[in-house]
Each structure stands twice: as structure tokens, then as C-alpha cells.
Design a protein around this motif. Structure first.
Motif, PDB file in Angstrom:
ATOM      1  N   GLY A  85       0.780  -1.231   0.000  1.00  0.00           N
ATOM      2  CA  GLY A  85       0.000   0.000   0.000  1.00  0.00           C
ATOM      3  C   GLY A  85       0.810   1.278   0.000  1.00  0.00           C
ATOM      4  N   GLU A  86       2.079   1.226   0.427  1.00  0.00           N
ATOM      5  CA  GLU A  86       2.893   2.450   0.463  1.00  0.00           C
ATOM      6  C   GLU A  86       3.389   2.883  -0.912  1.00  0.00           C
ATOM      7  OE1 GLU A  86       4.021   0.440   4.506  1.00  0.00           O
ATOM      8  OE2 GLU A  86       3.685  -0.224   2.439  1.00  0.00           O
ATOM      9  N   PHE A  87       3.312   1.980  -1.898  1.00  0.00           N
ATOM     10  CA  PHE A  87       3.994   2.242  -3.166  1.00  0.00           C
ATOM     11  C   PHE A  87       3.015   2.620  -4.281  1.00  0.00           C
ATOM     12  CE2 PHE A  87       6.935  -0.717  -0.941  1.00  0.00           C
ATOM     13  CZ  PHE A  87       7.988   0.174  -0.804  1.00  0.00           C
ATOM     14  N   ARG A  88       2.665   3.886  -4.321  1.00  0.00           N
ATOM     15  CA  ARG A  88       1.896   4.461  -5.435  1.00  0.00           C
ATOM     16  C   ARG A  88       2.737   5.601  -5.998  1.00  0.00           C
ATOM     17  NH1 ARG A  88      -3.788   4.645  -7.032  1.00  0.00           N
ATOM     18  NH2 ARG A  88      -3.681   5.530  -9.134  1.00  0.00           N
ATOM     19  N   TYR A  89       2.845   5.699  -7.330  1.00  0.00           N
ATOM     20  CA  TYR A  89       3.828   6.586  -7.939  1.00  0.00           C
ATOM     21  C   TYR A  89       3.239   7.788  -8.670  1.00  0.00           C
ATOM     22  CZ  TYR A  89       6.247   2.205  -7.134  1.00  0.00           C
ATOM     23  OH  TYR A  89       6.733   1.065  -6.555  1.00  0.00           O
TER      24      TYR A  89
ATOM     25  N   ARG B 179      13.125   4.580  -6.381  1.00  0.00           N
ATOM     26  CA  ARG B 179      13.837   3.538  -7.116  1.00  0.00           C
ATOM     27  C   ARG B 179      12.865   2.704  -7.958  1.00  0.00           C
ATOM     28  NH1 ARG B 179      15.421   0.992  -3.096  1.00  0.00           N
ATOM     29  NH2 ARG B 179      17.391   2.084  -2.837  1.00  0.00           N
ATOM     30  N   TYR B 180      11.758   2.279  -7.341  1.00  0.00           N
ATOM     31  CA  TYR B 180      10.834   1.414  -8.060  1.00  0.00           C
ATOM     32  C   TYR B 180      10.065   2.176  -9.134  1.00  0.00           C
ATOM     33  CZ  TYR B 180      11.834  -1.861  -4.278  1.00  0.00           C
ATOM     34  OH  TYR B 180      12.452  -2.697  -3.382  1.00  0.00           O
TER      35      TYR B 180
ATOM     36  N   GLY C 225       3.238  -0.251  -6.767  1.00  0.00           N
ATOM     37  CA  GLY C 225       3.714  -1.567  -6.388  1.00  0.00           C
ATOM     38  C   GLY C 225       5.085  -1.934  -6.924  1.00  0.00           C
ATOM     39  N   LEU C 226       5.359  -3.227  -6.914  1.00  0.00           N
ATOM     40  CA  LEU C 226       6.661  -3.764  -7.302  1.00  0.00           C
ATOM     41  C   LEU C 226       6.560  -4.687  -8.506  1.00  0.00           C
ATOM     42  CD1 LEU C 226       7.027  -2.839  -4.267  1.00  0.00           C
ATOM     43  CD2 LEU C 226       8.695  -4.666  -4.057  1.00  0.00           C
ATOM     44  N   HIS C 227       5.402  -4.664  -9.187  1.00  0.00           N
ATOM     45  CA  HIS C 227       5.240  -5.507 -10.363  1.00  0.00           C
ATOM     46  C   HIS C 227       4.312  -4.815 -11.353  1.00  0.00           C
ATOM     47  CE1 HIS C 227       1.369  -6.535  -8.499  1.00  0.00           C
ATOM     48  NE2 HIS C 227       0.987  -6.928  -9.723  1.00  0.00           N
ATOM     49  N   ALA C 228       4.350  -5.282 -12.597  1.00  0.00           N
ATOM     50  CA  ALA C 228       3.460  -4.783 -13.634  1.00  0.00           C
ATOM     51  C   ALA C 228       2.993  -5.958 -14.481  1.00  0.00           C
ATOM     52  CB  ALA C 228       4.167  -3.750 -14.512  1.00  0.00           C
ATOM     53  N   VAL C 229       1.825  -5.818 -15.092  1.00  0.00           N
ATOM     54  CA  VAL C 229       1.289  -6.838 -15.985  1.00  0.00           C
ATOM     55  C   VAL C 229       1.489  -6.390 -17.423  1.00  0.00           C
ATOM     56  CG1 VAL C 229      -0.801  -8.040 -16.741  1.00  0.00           C
ATOM     57  CG2 VAL C 229      -0.385  -7.680 -14.312  1.00  0.00           C
ATOM     58  N   LEU C 230       2.119  -7.234 -18.219  1.00  0.00           N
ATOM     59  CA  LEU C 230       2.354  -6.948 -19.632  1.00  0.00           C
ATOM     60  C   LEU C 230       1.381  -7.782 -20.456  1.00  0.00           C
ATOM     61  CD1 LEU C 230       4.934  -5.745 -18.399  1.00  0.00           C
ATOM     62  CD2 LEU C 230       6.222  -6.732 -20.302  1.00  0.00           C
ATOM     63  N   ARG C 231       0.410  -7.116 -21.081  1.00  0.00           N
ATOM     64  CA  ARG C 231      -0.570  -7.802 -21.914  1.00  0.00           C
ATOM     65  C   ARG C 231       0.071  -8.188 -23.247  1.00  0.00           C
ATOM     66  NH1 ARG C 231      -6.061  -6.854 -20.331  1.00  0.00           N
ATOM     67  NH2 ARG C 231      -6.633  -7.982 -22.231  1.00  0.00           N
TER      68      ARG C 231
END
Length: 465
Positions: free
Chosen positions: A283-287, A369-370, A396-402
Motif C-alpha cells: 500500500g505504500e507504493f503508489r507513484y 527507485r521502483y 507496487g513492485l510488479h506490472a502486468v504486460l498484456r
């Protein structure tokens, strides 16, 4: 963290070992890191002064080890360019008999983009050690005895304050329960729900099978809820007893739960007496904006808030927490067994880390960094694989690549041959998922250390269609 400090070098984890002395041990460790692909071709190594300081050895020892590996062809050294891992041709698999060619996927991929872990090389060791020393010096003698099963009061007070300020959680220290990570918390809640007569915990169409297994272990079913562009749909909820959600940043799809559905799931809990289990794993990681507040703030009497230090610090700390509805606190303590299960020194250190401001500083530095890694991922995919889309919110620390339809399995296999570990979206799909089936990759851009990030991104781009 200043820009100047960040450009002084890269993190490089080495363990010089052996009986031939420091120079031989360092040379062997560096050679092994290059040979196995942990240091990708073109990676710039730290200066001899920087690496010597990190390892606590003489600068000449590092310079001599670098020189040995330059002579062997593992490294290159050019004026103004520093010392880098040498470029080399990829090894070709050796074919067996013409009638039965043999191919073998490496057992240990050299690079990993598997989601679920932060950059462990960025763990704030020096700051954590200082906090540990201060916490231990200030701890009363009885802190080292058998503790309160809820956890140390210093940590529960610190967590209640931090979660209220940073995540909008409405918490009293008496309703905070410290656990040995998220899995421990979910196991406790599953046991509690089964004891109260619940038959199932509804879950999202995409998630972690390990979480479903923990609930099954408590004798609970895990029916899947529908998923669409607004996130998980709570409409089909009935008398399951509870629902497990990742509302701030759905794992792995990467969306935030729509406000109407946040309200709907709370209404369901109020109407039926059910519980919402809120997994606020990152929850802390919104950019791109201020992060969405915790769902728990809408109704603390019907939401169990589940948090962890596994993404913000490191999973190896085994530090998690629950904020419980007041009416459930005593039941949860009974299920826990009336004993504290988390090391007191870790609890006291985290409490000091939170109250001193070190935790906020580390999270802000990690966020920068992220975010840069996510931006670099999006830019590289747009430039080199225009048919692939990076989806989900910037968080977050991940992404979805369609991916283009029908290509997921091929891309995952190609990644394995490149020495790159990453899962397809199908790996996270519930067996009874109520959602459109799409081809995609779940890319954990937070996982590699800085020294391996460029190599992992390049390997990923090579296998994209």
C-alpha cells in the motif's frame, strides 16, 4: 536519498571465500557471478575504492582481482568507462543425436523477474543496525521475557500511529496483533473463521494459490469472484462468511478497486455480519498520486486489516500485523495460543525504525527507485515491443504486460532459455476464475538488485513478441 549519492556506484553482493586468500576468493566470486549471469554483460562494476569499502578489504586487493579477470577476458577496463562485464556470445545448446535432440532449461535461472519480493540488496542494513542498537539499549529487562501474545506494546503503538497517518487505518494499539508475516496472519484468521462456523472465504479470480491453500487447510472453501475493468465484483457474495481482497493494488492485475465496489463490499459485510480481509501488501507504493487509503477506514468493525514489512523492508524479517475489529481481538488471541510468536528484538527494532522516521525515509527512497524501474520498463516495452501493453496503475513492485493472444506460454518458455525467471498470468489464475482469460506476463521489477536490473530488462525485451 540524494541523486549524488545514488550515482556513486552499484550494489554488488559478493562473498569472497576459499583457502587461497582474499584476492583469490574475490576473483573466484566475481568470475562465478559473471559466469552464472548474475552480472550481465555490459554491467559496470563499482570502483575498486567503492567495492573495497563495501567489503572491508584493501583497495589493492580489489584492483588486482579486477586485473586478473580483465586478463582472462571476463571483464573489460577502458579509460573513462570504468570496469565492466565483457560482452560475450550466448552459449548454444549442444545437440545430441540427430534423431533425438536434447534441450535442457537451466535449473537455476540467472535472472529473476518473479513478483513478490523487493530489492533485497537495498535493505537499509546500517540504519536497521542503528535502530536495533538504540532499541536494545532502551528496552526494559522484562522485554526479554515471555511477551504479550499481541506483540510488544512499543511496536503496537508505533504501528497504530503509522497506519493511521500513512494508510488511513483506524486502529487502537489494543486491536493490533503482531504476526510472523502475512501467511501466519491469514492462517490465524482462517482458523478463527472456521471456529465461528464460516464455510468459505471468497477470493479474487487472480491471486496466490499459497493463500488459497492456507484457507483450505483451515477447512474453508475459496470460491472465486468475478473480475473486470472495475476490479473484483462483490455482487455474487452470499453467506461465505468472509472475502479476501487486495483493494489498493489488486495482485497481480494491478488495478485499484473501484469506489463503488469498495462501498458495496463493506455494505455486504454489514448486512450479513461477514468480514472483509484486506491484504494491503504494498500500500505504500503508489507513484502517480497519493495512494488510496485502506478499506478498513470505512468500517473497522467489519474489516480485518492485514499488513506486512515483506515488501517495504524484507520478507526474511517475518514481521506482519493485523488490525482486528474490537469484537474479534480476544478470539484471535485464543487462536494464536496465548504466546508471542515474533522475536522481541525484531519487534523493538521495527518500533524504533517507525518512530525515528527511518521507515518513512526508506519507503520514500524505495518509492523513487521502483518508480524509475517501472518507467524504464514501460519505455523499453513501448520502444521494442509495441504490440505489448504495460497495464495497471503506477504502483507496487510488479506490472502486468498484456501479450498478443496465444503467445503467453511461448514467451515464458523463451524467457527460461534466456536464463530469465518470470511467470505468466495463467500461473496466478484461480482454477474457477470468473474473468476473461488473457495472455500476459507478471513482471516483478522490484526483485532484481540494481546490478542485475539492466540485464534482466534486456533479457525480457529479447523474448517479447
Amino acid at each position: 536519498m540524494s541523486e549524488q549519492w545514488a550515482t556513486l556506484g552499484v550494489d554488488l553482493h559478493l562473498e569472497p571465500a576459499g583457502t587461497g586468500g582474499l584476492r583469490r576468493g574475490l576473483t573466484d566470486a566475481l568470475r562465478d557471478a559473471v559466469r552464472t549471469g548474475r552480472l550481465a554483460p555490459g554491467t559496470r562494476l563499482p570502483s575498486s575504492r567503492s567495492l573495497a569499502a563495501d567489503l572491508g578489504i584493501a583497495r589493492n586487493t580489489v584492483a588486482e582481482a579486477y586485473g586478473d579477470l580483465v586478463a582472462e577476458g571476463w571483464l573489460t577496463a577502458r579509460q573513462g568507462s570504468g570496469t565492466r562485464v565483457a560482452e560475450r556470445a550466448a552459449a548454444q545448446p549442444t545437440a545430441g543425436p540427430a534423431t533425438a535432440p536434447r534441450r535442457r532449461v537451466p535449473e537455476r535461472p540467472a535472472l529473476s523477474l518473479i513478483p513478490g519480493s523487493p530489492d533485497l540488496a537495498s535493505f537499509p542494513r546500517a540504519e536497521w543496525l542503528r535502530a536495533a542498537r538504540r532499541a536494545l539499549a532502551a528496552a526494559p529487562h522484562d522485554a526479554l521475557g515471555y511477551g504479550d501474545p499481541r506483540g510488544r506494546p512499543e511496536l503496537r503503538v508505533a504501528l497504530a500511529g503509522y497506519l493511521a497517518r500513512a494508510r488511513g487505518v483506524r486502529a487502537d494499539p489494543d486491536t493490533v496483533l503482531v504476526t510472523s508475516g502475512f501467511a501466519h496472519a491469514l492462517r490465524l484468521v482462517g482458523t478463527l473463521l472456521a471456529a465461528r462456523g464460516a464455510r468459505a472465504v471468497a477470493v479474487e479470480s487472480y491471486g496466490l494459490d499459497a493463500h488459497r491453500a492456507l484457507l483450505h487447510g483451515a477447512g474453508l472453501g475459496t470460491p472465486a469472484l468475478p473480475y473486470d475493468e472495475l476490479g473484483t465484483d462483490p455482487g455474487p457474495l452470499g453467506d461465505e462468511g468472509a472475502v479476501l481482497l487486495t483493494p489498493a493494488h489488486q495482485f497481480p492485475m494491478g488495478t485499484a478497486l473501484h469506489p463503488d465496489r469498495r462501498a458495496a463490499v463493506v455494505d455486504w459485510a454489514r448486512r450479513t455480519g461477514g468480514l472483509v480481509l484486506e491484504d494491503d501488501y504494498d500500500g505504500e507504493f503508489r507513484y502517480d498520486r497519493q495512494t488510496v487509503g485502506a478499506l478498513q477506514g470505512l468500517d473497522p468493525d467489519h474489516v480485518v486489516y492485514l499488513g506486512t514489512a515483506s515488501k517495504s523492508l524484507a520478507p526474511g524479517l517475518r514481521l506482519g500485523w493485523m488490525v482486528l475489529p474490537p469484537a474479534l481481538t480476544e478470539e484471535a488471541l485464543a487462536v494464536k495460543g496465548g504466546v508471542d510468536t515474533v522475536g522481541v528484538l525484531e519487534q523493538l527494532t521495527l518500533a524504533e525504525f517507525l518512530t525515528s522516521g527511518a521507515y518513512d525515509r526508506h519507503v520514500r527512497a524505495s518509492r523513487l527507485r521502483y518508480r524509475r524501474r517501472r518507467d524504464a520498463l514501460a519505455a523499453a516495452v513501448a520502444a521494442r515491443a509495441p504490440e505489448v501493453r504495460v497495464t495497471g496503475i503506477s504502483a507496487g513492485l510488479h506490472a502486468v504486460l498484456r501479450l498478443p493472444p496465444g503467445t503467453e506460454r511461448t514467451v515464458v518458455q523463451a524467457a527460461a532459455w534466456q536464463g530469465l525467471a518470470l511467470p505468466g498470468l495463467a500461473f496466478h489464475r484461480h482454477p474457477e476464475a470468473v474473468a476473461e482469460q488473457v495472455d500476459a506476463l507478471v513482471v516483478g521489477y522490484g526483485t532484481p538488485p540494481d546490478s542485475a536490473w539492466a540485464g534482466a530488462l534486456e533479457a525480457l525485451c529479447r523474448v517479447l513478441p
